[in-house]
Write a protein that holds these residues in place. Structure first.
Motif, PDB file in Angstrom:
ATOM      1  N   UNK A   1      25.381 -13.426  44.214  1.00  0.00           N
ATOM      2  CA  UNK A   1      23.932 -13.583  44.143  1.00  0.00           C
ATOM      3  C   UNK A   1      23.472 -13.386  42.703  1.00  0.00           C
ATOM      4  N   UNK A   2      23.066 -14.474  42.068  1.00  0.00           N
ATOM      5  CA  UNK A   2      22.691 -14.422  40.660  1.00  0.00           C
ATOM      6  C   UNK A   2      21.491 -13.553  40.379  1.00  0.00           C
ATOM      7  N   UNK A   3      20.628 -13.327  41.378  1.00  0.00           N
ATOM      8  CA  UNK A   3      19.439 -12.489  41.144  1.00  0.00           C
ATOM      9  C   UNK A   3      19.846 -11.076  40.767  1.00  0.00           C
ATOM     10  N   UNK A   4      20.997 -10.629  41.253  1.00  0.00           N
ATOM     11  CA  UNK A   4      21.462  -9.279  40.930  1.00  0.00           C
ATOM     12  C   UNK A   4      21.765  -9.119  39.442  1.00  0.00           C
ATOM     13  N   UNK A   5      22.117 -10.216  38.782  1.00  0.00           N
ATOM     14  CA  UNK A   5      22.492 -10.170  37.374  1.00  0.00           C
ATOM     15  C   UNK A   5      21.373 -10.685  36.474  1.00  0.00           C
ATOM     16  N   UNK A   6      20.769 -11.808  36.854  1.00  0.00           N
ATOM     17  CA  UNK A   6      19.846 -12.510  35.955  1.00  0.00           C
ATOM     18  C   UNK A   6      18.372 -12.197  36.207  1.00  0.00           C
ATOM     19  N   UNK A   7      18.073 -11.451  37.261  1.00  0.00           N
ATOM     20  CA  UNK A   7      16.678 -11.205  37.624  1.00  0.00           C
ATOM     21  C   UNK A   7      15.869 -10.508  36.558  1.00  0.00           C
ATOM     22  N   UNK A   8      16.526  -9.717  35.703  1.00  0.00           N
ATOM     23  CA  UNK A   8      15.808  -8.993  34.645  1.00  0.00           C
ATOM     24  C   UNK A   8      16.061  -9.565  33.259  1.00  0.00           C
ATOM     25  N   UNK A   9      16.783 -10.685  33.181  1.00  0.00           N
ATOM     26  CA  UNK A   9      17.107 -11.273  31.879  1.00  0.00           C
ATOM     27  C   UNK A   9      16.100 -12.349  31.483  1.00  0.00           C
ATOM     28  N   UNK A  10      16.221 -12.845  30.273  1.00  0.00           N
ATOM     29  CA  UNK A  10      15.262 -13.803  29.726  1.00  0.00           C
ATOM     30  C   UNK A  10      15.126 -15.053  30.587  1.00  0.00           C
ATOM     31  N   UNK A  11      16.234 -15.541  31.125  1.00  0.00           N
ATOM     32  CA  UNK A  11      16.213 -16.792  31.872  1.00  0.00           C
ATOM     33  C   UNK A  11      15.311 -16.683  33.102  1.00  0.00           C
ATOM     34  N   UNK A  12      15.109 -15.476  33.611  1.00  0.00           N
ATOM     35  CA  UNK A  12      14.284 -15.295  34.811  1.00  0.00           C
ATOM     36  C   UNK A  12      12.827 -15.667  34.556  1.00  0.00           C
ATOM     37  N   UNK A  13      12.425 -15.731  33.299  1.00  0.00           N
ATOM     38  CA  UNK A  13      11.050 -16.103  32.954  1.00  0.00           C
ATOM     39  C   UNK A  13      10.862 -17.612  32.889  1.00  0.00           C
ATOM     40  N   UNK A  14      11.932 -18.356  33.023  1.00  0.00           N
ATOM     41  CA  UNK A  14      11.870 -19.813  32.909  1.00  0.00           C
ATOM     42  C   UNK A  14      11.498 -20.456  34.238  1.00  0.00           C
ATOM     43  N   UNK A  15      10.823 -21.602  34.152  1.00  0.00           N
ATOM     44  CA  UNK A  15      10.519 -22.372  35.342  1.00  0.00           C
ATOM     45  C   UNK A  15      11.749 -22.965  35.991  1.00  0.00           C
ATOM     46  N   UNK A  16      12.853 -23.008  35.243  1.00  0.00           N
ATOM     47  CA  UNK A  16      14.110 -23.546  35.778  1.00  0.00           C
ATOM     48  C   UNK A  16      14.906 -22.522  36.593  1.00  0.00           C
ATOM     49  N   UNK A  17      14.491 -21.258  36.513  1.00  0.00           N
ATOM     50  CA  UNK A  17      15.309 -20.184  37.068  1.00  0.00           C
ATOM     51  C   UNK A  17      15.557 -20.349  38.567  1.00  0.00           C
ATOM     52  N   UNK A  18      14.520 -20.396  39.350  1.00  0.00           N
ATOM     53  CA  UNK A  18      14.686 -20.472  40.801  1.00  0.00           C
ATOM     54  C   UNK A  18      15.369 -21.768  41.220  1.00  0.00           C
ATOM     55  N   UNK A  19      15.072 -22.846  40.527  1.00  0.00           N
ATOM     56  CA  UNK A  19      15.591 -24.158  40.922  1.00  0.00           C
ATOM     57  C   UNK A  19      17.098 -24.260  40.741  1.00  0.00           C
TER      58      UNK A  19
END
Length: 536
Positions: free
Chosen positions: A71-89
């Motif tokens: 589950x990528x949210x466990x790693x990337x949820x607090x990183x810069x990429x999480x602020x991108x509109x591409x993150x969830x997609x």
């Protein structure tokens, strides 16, 4: 999940790195990859960097983000990429095939064994993931991938780390190399199932692929390509942040911010930003100790490997660069693609690619103290360097003579240096005289931090030798052309150069040994040296 398909290994590797206190978040690179490759169609990307510049960390990041191993949210949820509109997609949105080409099968003695591990491993993973398709494990990998695409419309992301590692294996023949390039071409080129091919290596693709096998890749090197350049290596601002973490979290910190600059800085992005060796910065901060964290990983990674075919032309340059000087060259497209290196331009170009030299404004030079130690070691141990090696060996005797006040031996060694046929020892410029001093005191760098033209007292002293051991003697060395060593020492006294060893008012002195003033004079007419050593 399998060994190659949706492997848990890169996910866990990146999760672990992201949880460390000296982690630098460069996940915004994923946004650039999505815009360029996933959405933009430029799907073949190759990143070439020197070793120890974070290629594997970034490859793990890409696999962990796009892949379905965890589950990528466990790693990337607090990183810069999480602020991108591409993150969830795009998070966990693709099957990822991850290949680390530096890994060998057990007791590997042939190219066939090497490739069988990869091909059979991928096929096994595919048959387990899509059992209903009745894939044939004995077919070519690309045939099975194409079948999956035709039946399921499934597209894959390929992450391939150290793609060029195979070329350094002793069992690989020229025919094997051609077969390997053919394998990559068949696997990737023009295949509809490829959504992204993300590849890393050290040397440029052209080093190995002279034909059309790999021409689908856009190659991004450290020196000539602006895009993505800030994502490999640490920027000044990133090292500032890491140093603050270190300062707050470390008991009795031993490292200064200036130490990190001197030891691990010296590289540049194509846009001109300064870059630090990331592995060494983290190693120093984690260990609370400045040291040489540059470790060789094979004979092709040693300095001598590059200069061995043209020692005659290279050795004087080495002396100049070890003295802090620079050498003008014409860099060959920021890469040496020749299998054999003979000319200076070829040799230095390859050394820039490997991170053994850095390049700026048409000149190459040794980037930092960490690499300088490796060059010192080369000069002290390699007999094929001729008179350069012989003089470097004398440096231990020179230091002992200086500490003992043996001015006769000091003058003898300086005369030996000047009697060589090298133009460096003509002393026609200050840098040449300094180069000689660096060489004849080379072994002192094991025991001293040697600073040239350091601000001291009321002026700039030629050399200061700061002892690594508190109770050892410190040296202040002043050079005088067409003047006497007595006047050199008088300048040391008059300008209070010794204040550099005294420390701040109210503080205990950092150094408790003697402070020696060393004056060296050289008469251009008589070609004689005179030396004097005095305790201050």
């Amino acid at each position: 999940m399998g060994m190659f398909l949706n492997s848990i290994a890169p996910f866990e590797e990146y999760r672990e790195i992201a949880g460390t206190r000296f982690f630098v978040d460069k996940s915004d690179m994923i946004d650039e990859i999505i815009d360029m490759a996933i959405a933009g169609g430029e799907k073949y990307l190759c990143f070439t960097r020197p070793r120890r510049f974070g290629k594997s960390v970034m490859a793990n990041m890409v696999a962990a983000f796009f892949g379905r191993a965890g589950d990528g949210k466990d790693v990337f949820g607090t990183l810069k990429i999480a602020q991108s509109g591409n993150y969830q997609k795009y998070l966990n949105s693709y099957h990822v095939i991850y290949i680390d080409f530096s890994i060998l099968p057990r007791e590997c003695e042939s190219y066939e064994q090497y490739m069988n591990r990869i091909e059979s491993g991928i096929n096994r993973d595919l048959t387990e993931e899509w059992p209903a398709l009745n894939l044939d494990i004995n077919k070519a990998v690309w045939d099975n991938l194409r079948m999956i695409y035709e039946q399921e419309r499934t597209r894959f992301i390929f992450v391939m780390d150290e793609w060029d590692a195979i070329f350094h294996r002793s069992f690989v023949t020229e025919e094997n190399k051609k077969s390997y390039l053919g394998f990559l071409r068949n696997l990737l080129k023009g295949q509809a199932y490829v959504k992204l091919a993300y590849m890393t290596g050290v040397l440029p693709i052209a080093k190995y692929s002279s034909g059309s096998e790999m021409n689908m890749f856009i190659e991004y090197d450290m020196v000539s390509k602006v895009k993505f350049s800030e994502h490999f290596g640490f920027l000044d601002s990133e090292v500032d942040s890491l140093f603050e973490v270190y300062r707050k979290k470390t008991k009795n910190p031993q490292i200064t911010r200036e130490d990190l600059t001197k030891w691990y800085d010296g590289y540049h992005t194509a846009a001109g930003a300064r870059l630090y060796n990331p592995r060494s910065v983290v190693g120093a901060l984690a260990n609370n100790q400045i040291s040489n964290y540059w470790t060789g990983s094979g004979p092709y990674d040693e300095i001598f490997y590059y200069i061995r075919n043209n020692i005659e032309d290279i050795r004087d340059d080495l002396v100049m660069m070890v003295s802090g000087g620079r050498v003008a060259i014409e860099l060959l497209g920021y890469a040496a693609t020749s299998q054999e290196l003979f000319t200076k331009n070829q040799i230095y170009s390859a050394m820039v690619v490997y991170g053994l030299l850095t390049y700026e404004d048409g000149e190459v030079f040794i980037p930092n103290r960490e690499l300088m130690d490796k060059y010192d070691e080369l000069l002290l141990t390699n007999e094929s360097l001729g008179y350069i090696h012989n003089l470097a060996k004398e440096s231990d005797r020179m230091l002992k003579a200086t500490l003992a006040g043996d001015i006769g031996t000091m003058a003898e060694i300086l005369k030996l240096a000047h009697d060589t046929e090298s133009p460096i020892f003509s002393y026609n410029s200050e840098i040449e005289l300094s180069a000689v001093v660096n060489l004849v005191y080379l072994s002192a760098r094991d025991k001293y931090r040697v600073e040239r033209e350091d601000k001291a007292g009321e002026g700039y002293v030629d050399f200061i030798f700061y002892p690594e051991r508190k109770g050892a003697d410190g040296l202040i060395l002043e050079l005088k052309a067409d003047d006497t060593p007595e006047n050199a020492i008088r300048q040391i006294k008059d300008r209070n150069y010794a204040l550099r060893f005294k420390g701040k008012v109210g503080e205990k002195p950092k150094y408790t040994g003697r402070i020696l003033a060393v004056g060296i004079g050289y008469d251009r007419k008589t070609k004689k040296h005179a030396c004097k050593v005095e305790v201050l």
